[in-house]
Design a protein around this motif. Structure first.
Motif, PDB file in Angstrom:
ATOM      1  N   CYS A 224       0.850  -1.185   0.000  1.00 39.70           N
ATOM      2  CA  CYS A 224       0.000   0.000   0.000  1.00 39.70           C
ATOM      3  C   CYS A 224       0.892   1.243   0.000  1.00 39.70           C
ATOM      4  CB  CYS A 224      -0.951   0.007   1.194  1.00 39.70           C
ATOM      5  SG  CYS A 224      -0.153   0.196   2.806  1.00 39.70           S
ATOM      6  N   GLY A 225       0.330   2.378  -0.391  1.00 35.88           N
ATOM      7  CA  GLY A 225       1.119   3.573  -0.596  1.00 35.88           C
ATOM      8  C   GLY A 225       1.420   4.335   0.678  1.00 35.88           C
ATOM      9  N   LEU A 226       2.526   5.083   0.626  1.00 35.84           N
ATOM     10  CA  LEU A 226       2.950   5.989   1.695  1.00 35.84           C
ATOM     11  C   LEU A 226       3.486   7.239   1.022  1.00 35.84           C
ATOM     12  CD1 LEU A 226       5.215   5.181   4.764  1.00 35.84           C
ATOM     13  CD2 LEU A 226       5.812   7.042   3.224  1.00 35.84           C
ATOM     14  N   ALA A 227       3.088   8.405   1.530  1.00 33.55           N
ATOM     15  CA  ALA A 227       3.581   9.663   0.969  1.00 33.55           C
ATOM     16  C   ALA A 227       3.980  10.593   2.098  1.00 33.55           C
ATOM     17  CB  ALA A 227       2.513  10.322   0.099  1.00 33.55           C
ATOM     18  N   LYS A 228       5.188  11.112   2.011  1.00 36.09           N
ATOM     19  CA  LYS A 228       5.650  12.161   2.936  1.00 36.09           C
ATOM     20  C   LYS A 228       5.628  13.464   2.159  1.00 36.09           C
ATOM     21  CE  LYS A 228       7.810  13.968   6.576  1.00 36.09           C
ATOM     22  NZ  LYS A 228       7.876  15.383   6.188  1.00 36.09           N
ATOM     23  N   LEU A 229       4.751  14.372   2.562  1.00 40.48           N
ATOM     24  CA  LEU A 229       4.571  15.601   1.789  1.00 40.48           C
ATOM     25  C   LEU A 229       4.573  16.823   2.701  1.00 40.48           C
ATOM     26  CD1 LEU A 229       1.371  16.242   2.394  1.00 40.48           C
ATOM     27  CD2 LEU A 229       1.003  14.557   0.610  1.00 40.48           C
ATOM     28  N   ASN A 230       4.741  17.973   2.066  1.00 41.70           N
ATOM     29  CA  ASN A 230       4.805  19.256   2.758  1.00 41.70           C
ATOM     30  C   ASN A 230       3.583  20.072   2.371  1.00 41.70           C
ATOM     31  OD1 ASN A 230       5.554  21.598   4.039  1.00 41.70           O
ATOM     32  ND2 ASN A 230       7.471  21.891   2.932  1.00 41.70           N
ATOM     33  N   LEU A 231       2.794  20.485   3.360  1.00 44.79           N
ATOM     34  CA  LEU A 231       1.572  21.232   3.083  1.00 44.79           C
ATOM     35  C   LEU A 231       1.810  22.706   2.815  1.00 44.79           C
ATOM     36  CD1 LEU A 231      -0.898  19.618   5.667  1.00 44.79           C
ATOM     37  CD2 LEU A 231      -0.732  19.182   3.210  1.00 44.79           C
ATOM     38  N   MET A 232       3.057  23.168   2.906  1.00 48.97           N
ATOM     39  CA  MET A 232       3.347  24.560   2.553  1.00 48.97           C
ATOM     40  C   MET A 232       2.944  24.807   1.091  1.00 48.97           C
ATOM     41  SD  MET A 232       4.935  26.868   4.547  1.00 48.97           S
ATOM     42  CE  MET A 232       5.721  26.978   6.159  1.00 48.97           C
ATOM     43  N   PRO A 233       2.228  25.901   0.804  1.00 44.82           N
ATOM     44  CA  PRO A 233       1.742  26.127  -0.571  1.00 44.82           C
ATOM     45  C   PRO A 233       2.843  26.163  -1.624  1.00 44.82           C
ATOM     46  CG  PRO A 233       0.624  27.593   0.969  1.00 44.82           C
ATOM     47  CD  PRO A 233       1.708  26.908   1.746  1.00 44.82           C
ATOM     48  N   HIS A 234       4.068  26.618  -1.244  1.00 48.94           N
ATOM     49  CA  HIS A 234       5.111  26.755  -2.264  1.00 48.94           C
ATOM     50  C   HIS A 234       5.607  25.400  -2.777  1.00 48.94           C
ATOM     51  CE1 HIS A 234       7.706  26.341   1.382  1.00 48.94           C
ATOM     52  NE2 HIS A 234       8.474  25.682   0.546  1.00 48.94           N
ATOM     53  N   GLU A 235       5.199  24.290  -2.140  1.00 49.49           N
ATOM     54  CA  GLU A 235       5.623  22.965  -2.589  1.00 49.49           C
ATOM     55  C   GLU A 235       4.604  22.331  -3.549  1.00 49.49           C
ATOM     56  OE1 GLU A 235       8.419  21.800  -2.253  1.00 49.49           O
ATOM     57  OE2 GLU A 235       9.320  22.195  -0.307  1.00 49.49           O
ATOM     58  N   TRP A 236       3.620  23.114  -3.985  1.00 51.07           N
ATOM     59  CA  TRP A 236       2.573  22.599  -4.867  1.00 51.07           C
ATOM     60  C   TRP A 236       2.449  23.500  -6.091  1.00 51.07           C
ATOM     61  CZ3 TRP A 236      -0.327  18.260  -3.113  1.00 51.07           C
ATOM     62  CH2 TRP A 236      -0.005  17.854  -1.806  1.00 51.07           C
ATOM     63  N   ARG A 237       2.009  22.918  -7.180  1.00 51.79           N
ATOM     64  CA  ARG A 237       1.837  23.714  -8.404  1.00 51.79           C
ATOM     65  C   ARG A 237       0.741  24.756  -8.219  1.00 51.79           C
ATOM     66  NH1 ARG A 237       2.821  18.490  -9.484  1.00 51.79           N
ATOM     67  NH2 ARG A 237       4.610  17.983 -10.814  1.00 51.79           N
ATOM     68  N   HIS A 238      -0.265  24.410  -7.429  1.00 52.65           N
ATOM     69  CA  HIS A 238      -1.333  25.351  -7.091  1.00 52.65           C
ATOM     70  C   HIS A 238      -1.806  24.996  -5.683  1.00 52.65           C
ATOM     71  CE1 HIS A 238      -5.221  27.387  -7.031  1.00 52.65           C
ATOM     72  NE2 HIS A 238      -4.765  28.135  -8.027  1.00 52.65           N
ATOM     73  N   PRO A 239      -2.090  25.992  -4.823  1.00 53.14           N
ATOM     74  CA  PRO A 239      -2.523  25.677  -3.454  1.00 53.14           C
ATOM     75  C   PRO A 239      -3.725  24.748  -3.380  1.00 53.14           C
ATOM     76  CG  PRO A 239      -1.985  28.005  -3.633  1.00 53.14           C
ATOM     77  CD  PRO A 239      -1.919  27.443  -5.032  1.00 53.14           C
ATOM     78  N   ASP A 240      -4.632  24.831  -4.368  1.00 53.98           N
ATOM     79  CA  ASP A 240      -5.818  23.974  -4.347  1.00 53.98           C
ATOM     80  C   ASP A 240      -5.476  22.509  -4.570  1.00 53.98           C
ATOM     81  OD1 ASP A 240      -7.276  26.246  -3.963  1.00 53.98           O
ATOM     82  OD2 ASP A 240      -8.037  26.374  -6.021  1.00 53.98           O
ATOM     83  N   ASP A 241      -4.261  22.240  -5.091  1.00 52.54           N
ATOM     84  CA  ASP A 241      -3.868  20.850  -5.335  1.00 52.54           C
ATOM     85  C   ASP A 241      -3.742  20.057  -4.039  1.00 52.54           C
ATOM     86  OD1 ASP A 241      -3.800  21.107  -8.063  1.00 52.54           O
ATOM     87  OD2 ASP A 241      -1.651  21.486  -8.183  1.00 52.54           O
ATOM     88  N   ARG A 242      -3.524  20.738  -2.931  1.00 53.04           N
ATOM     89  CA  ARG A 242      -3.325  20.013  -1.659  1.00 53.04           C
ATOM     90  C   ARG A 242      -4.556  19.184  -1.309  1.00 53.04           C
ATOM     91  NH1 ARG A 242      -1.624  24.927   2.133  1.00 53.04           N
ATOM     92  NH2 ARG A 242      -3.344  25.824   0.929  1.00 53.04           N
ATOM     93  N   ALA A 243      -5.720  19.815  -1.298  1.00 48.32           N
ATOM     94  CA  ALA A 243      -6.946  19.082  -0.958  1.00 48.32           C
ATOM     95  C   ALA A 243      -7.290  18.066  -2.048  1.00 48.32           C
ATOM     96  CB  ALA A 243      -8.100  20.060  -0.761  1.00 48.32           C
ATOM     97  N   ALA A 244      -7.082  18.450  -3.304  1.00 49.13           N
ATOM     98  CA  ALA A 244      -7.416  17.530  -4.396  1.00 49.13           C
ATOM     99  C   ALA A 244      -6.559  16.268  -4.334  1.00 49.13           C
ATOM    100  CB  ALA A 244      -7.224  18.241  -5.744  1.00 49.13           C
ATOM    101  N   TYR A 245      -5.275  16.431  -4.054  1.00 48.78           N
ATOM    102  CA  TYR A 245      -4.382  15.267  -3.999  1.00 48.78           C
ATOM    103  C   TYR A 245      -4.707  14.378  -2.804  1.00 48.78           C
ATOM    104  CZ  TYR A 245       0.078  12.687  -4.116  1.00 48.78           C
ATOM    105  OH  TYR A 245       1.043  11.712  -4.181  1.00 48.78           O
ATOM    106  N   LEU A 246      -4.932  14.984  -1.642  1.00 39.59           N
ATOM    107  CA  LEU A 246      -5.254  14.189  -0.453  1.00 39.59           C
ATOM    108  C   LEU A 246      -6.588  13.474  -0.615  1.00 39.59           C
ATOM    109  CD1 LEU A 246      -4.015  16.657   2.286  1.00 39.59           C
ATOM    110  CD2 LEU A 246      -3.107  14.376   1.850  1.00 39.59           C
ATOM    111  N   ASP A 247      -7.550  14.107  -1.238  1.00 36.88           N
ATOM    112  CA  ASP A 247      -8.827  13.430  -1.484  1.00 36.88           C
ATOM    113  C   ASP A 247      -8.645  12.271  -2.453  1.00 36.88           C
ATOM    114  OD1 ASP A 247     -10.486  14.786   0.237  1.00 36.88           O
ATOM    115  OD2 ASP A 247     -11.126  16.276  -1.228  1.00 36.88           O
ATOM    116  N   ALA A 248      -7.772  12.450  -3.456  1.00 32.29           N
ATOM    117  CA  ALA A 248      -7.521  11.358  -4.400  1.00 32.29           C
ATOM    118  C   ALA A 248      -6.797  10.210  -3.725  1.00 32.29           C
ATOM    119  CB  ALA A 248      -6.710  11.884  -5.589  1.00 32.29           C
ATOM    120  N   CYS A 249      -5.841  10.523  -2.830  1.00 29.27           N
ATOM    121  CA  CYS A 249      -5.113   9.481  -2.103  1.00 29.27           C
ATOM    122  C   CYS A 249      -6.017   8.754  -1.117  1.00 29.27           C
ATOM    123  CB  CYS A 249      -3.932  10.085  -1.349  1.00 29.27           C
ATOM    124  SG  CYS A 249      -2.559  10.643  -2.380  1.00 29.27           S
ATOM    125  N   ALA A 250      -6.928   9.500  -0.460  1.00 26.93           N
ATOM    126  CA  ALA A 250      -7.820   8.932   0.560  1.00 26.93           C
ATOM    127  C   ALA A 250      -7.060   8.042   1.529  1.00 26.93           C
ATOM    128  CB  ALA A 250      -8.959   8.158  -0.099  1.00 26.93           C
TER     129      ALA A 250
END
Length: 480
Positions: A224-250
Motif C-alpha cells: 500500500c502507498g505511503l507519501a511524505k509531503l509538505n503542506l506549505m503552498p510553495h511545494e505545490w503547483r497550485h494551493p488547491d492541489d493540496r486538498a485535491a491530492y489528499l482526497d484522491a489518495c484517501a
C-alpha cells in the motif's frame, strides 16, 4: 526524517473506485530509475510499481524533492514480519525491572565501547551511571554495538531542541517496526489498519519551509502507498492541489505534528481518515478536540522521540500516556539518578528499546513526568518536555510550569511558549486559530490563577520556528 507506519476511509469515500483509477502514470525515465532503484526497493511487485507511479505522477501531486524506500530484502522482510507479530502479541511487563533486563545489560555492556571502559562487568543497576543526549552527540560510535553490519545501517538527523543535534543510527527492520507500535496505539482506540494493494495506507504531513518529501510503499501491508509531503503552498503547483491530492489518495491514516495537522484542518478536504497521529510536539486539548470534530476521527497524541521511537499514547480515560513498548524499561529518576517513588515527578529514563543499533542503558530523555500503574498498565502523567521551569509570581512564590500547562490546556493553540525575563515580566508567544486581539484577554485571564496579580504579561504572535522550548526563564532559581 522519522520512519512511520477497518474499512479504509469512511462511508461515501469510494475507496474501491480509487483502487480502479490507480493505474500509474508515465514518468520521465530518469525519475523511474530513481523511483524503482533496487537499493531502495530490493523487493517491489507490480502493485508497488503502480502505486509509486500513481503517487508521483498524479496531476495534483506536490513537487516531491527526494526519493526513499523501505530497503527490505527477502530475508529482512521475513524478519520484519516476525517482529510485527511479536510486538502485536507481547504484553507489557509488571511493575519493576523486567525479566529481560539482566540479559540486555550483559549484552549491551559487552558491545558498547562507552560501557566497557567503565569496567569489565556491569555494576549493580542502582550504581549504573545514567547517560544523556550530550553523550550520544559527543561520540556516537561509543554507544553503537561493535557487531553491527555497517553496510545495512541507515541514519537520520534530529533537530537538536536541547542544543545537541544528533545522528541516530537505525536499520530498515527497525524503521519498519514503527508500524507495530502505531498499531498498538491504534488498537487502544478500536482501530486495526488494513490498507492493502492499490490503497494509500498513510500520509506523513509536514508544514515547514524545507521538508524531506518522497513516496514509498509498505511491503508489510500489500505494498500500500505511503507519501511524505509538505503542506506549505510553495511545494505545490497550485494551493488547491493540496486538498485535491489528499482526497484522491484517501489515506487510511494521516500523521503529522500539531503545526501540520492544524494546517490540514484548514483545507477543504472531503476525505476523512480513520485516525490522525500527532507526534513530535505537545498537542493541546483544544486543538485535539478541533481536529476530532473536523475529521470525525480519533486523534492520537503519541509521545515519541528519535532515540527510542513511540513510547506512549495519550488516553483521556487514564489521564496520561499509556506505554507501548514491551521491551522498553521506563524509570523516573531525580537529578542525582535516584528512583522516585511511584506517582512522584522526575525525569524519564529509558533502557532497552527496539532499535538494536542504539541500545539504551539508563538514557536520560530530558522529559519529566509521573509514572503510575493502572489496571491498563503503566501510564506517564503530567508529561512535560525537557527540564521543568518554575515561574515567580508577583508575591514571590514559585509556580511549576505544569500549572501553566493545565491553565492553557482548554485553548485551541497549535503551539505556545512562555518566558519570564529578569524583570519578572512574562511574554507568552502563541500560534493559534483565533485572532490575537480576541484570544489575548482570555489567555491573560486563564493565567491569573497560577501566576497571580498584578500580572505583567504580554501576549504576542509566535513566528514560524519549527521547534521551540515551551518554558524558559531568566530568573535565578527557576530550576526546581
Amino acid at each position: 526524517m522519522k520512519p512511520q507506519a477497518g474499512e479504509v476511509g469512511h462511508p461515501g469515500s469510494h475507496q474501491g473506485h480509487h483502487r480502479e483509477r490507480r493505474r500509474g502514470a508515465t514518468l520521465p525515465a530518469e525519475i523511474e530509475r530513481e523511483l524503482f532503484d533496487r537499493r531502495r526497493f530490493p523487493v517491489l511487485g507490480a502493485p508497488g510499481r503502480q502505486m509509486l507511479r500513481w503517487l508521483r505522477g498524479h496531476p495534483n501531486a506536490p513537487v516531491y524533492r527526494q526519493f526513499s524506500g523501505h530497503r527490505l530484502g527477502p530475508a529482512h522482510l521475513a524478519w520484519a514480519h516476525w517482529r510485527q507479530w511479536r510486538v502485536a502479541h507481547a504484553a507489557l511487563p509488571p511493575p519493576g525491572p523486567p525479566r529481560w533486563l539482566d540479559s540486555f545489560v550483559r549484552k549491551a555492556w559487552a558491545e558498547l565501547p562507552a560501557r566497557r571502559r567503565q569496567g569489565g562487568r556491569p555494576p549493580a543497576w542502582a550504581d549504573m551511571e545514567p547517560m544523556g543526549r550530550h553523550d550520544l552527540s559527543a561520540c556516537l560510535p561509543d554507544h553503537v554495538p561493535r557487531s553491527l553490519v555497517l553496510d545495512e545501517l541507515i541514519c537520520f538527523t534530529t533537530s537538536g531542541t536541547t542544543g545537541h543535534p544528533l545522528r541516530v543510527p537505525s536499520h530498515p527492520v527497525v524503521a519498519a517496526e514503527y508500524l507495530a507500535y502505531h498499531r498498538r496505539a491504534l488498537r487502544q482506540f478500536g482501530i486495526v489498519p488494513h490498507a492493502r494493494a492499490g490503497e494509500v495506507g498513510i500520509v506523513l504531513a509536514g508544514y515547514q519551509q524545507r521538508c524531506f518529501t518522497y513516496v514509498s510503499v509498505n511491503p508489510l501491508m500489500g505494498e500500500c502507498g505511503l507519501a511524505k509531503l509538505n503542506l506549505m503552498p510553495h511545494e505545490w503547483r497550485h494551493p488547491d492541489d493540496r486538498a485535491a491530492y489528499l482526497d484522491a489518495c484517501a489515506p487510511e491514516l494521516i500523521s503529522g505534528d500539531p503545526v501540520s495537522l492544524a494546517a490540514l484542518a484548514d483545507l477543504p478536504l472531503g476525505h476523512r481518515p480513520r485516525a490522525l497521529l500527532s507526534t513530535s510536539m505537545a498537542l493541546s486539548e483544544g486543538l485535539r478536540q478541533r481536529l476530532q470534530a473536523r475529521f470525525q476521527a480519533p486523534v492520537l497524541d503519541i509521545y515519541s522521540m528519535n532515540e527510542a521511537g513511540p513510547i506512549g499514547v495519550y488516553r483521556e480515560d487514564l489521564q496520561g500516556f499509556a506505554l507501548l513498548q514491551p521491551w522498553l524499561y521506563v524509570e523516573i529518576l531525580d537529578e542525582q539518578g535516584r528512583p522516585r517513588p511511584e506517582g512522584e515527578p522526575g525525569e524519564i529514563v529509558l533502557s532497552g528499546g527496539f532499535n538494536f543499533c542504539l541500545p539504551l542503558l539508563r538514557y536520560r530523555t530530558g522529559d519529566h513526568a509521573r509514572l503510575v500503574h493502572t489496571q491498563c498498565g503503566p501510564v506517564l502523567r503530567d508529561l512535560q518536555g525537557r527540564s521543568p521551569v518554575r515561574f515567580q509570581r508577583a508575591d514571590g512564590r514559585w509556580v511549576n510550569n505544569i500549572e501553566i500547562t493545565h491553565a492553557l490546556k482548554p485553548f485551541d493553540l497549535v503551539r505556545y511558549a512562555l518566558h519570564q525575563g529578569m524583570d519578572a515580566a512574562f511574554e507568552l508567544r502563541v500560534d493559534g486559530r483565533e485572532p490575537l486581539a480576541g484570544i489575548a484577554p482570555r489567555l491573560r485571564e486563564a493565567l491569573v490563577k497560577p501566576l497571580g496579580l498584578p500580572l505583567a504579561l504580554t501576549v504576542v504572535g509566535l513566528g514560524a520556528d519549527d521547534k521551540l522550548r515551551q518554558y524558559t526563564s531568566d530568573l535565578p532559581g527557576h530550576a526546581p
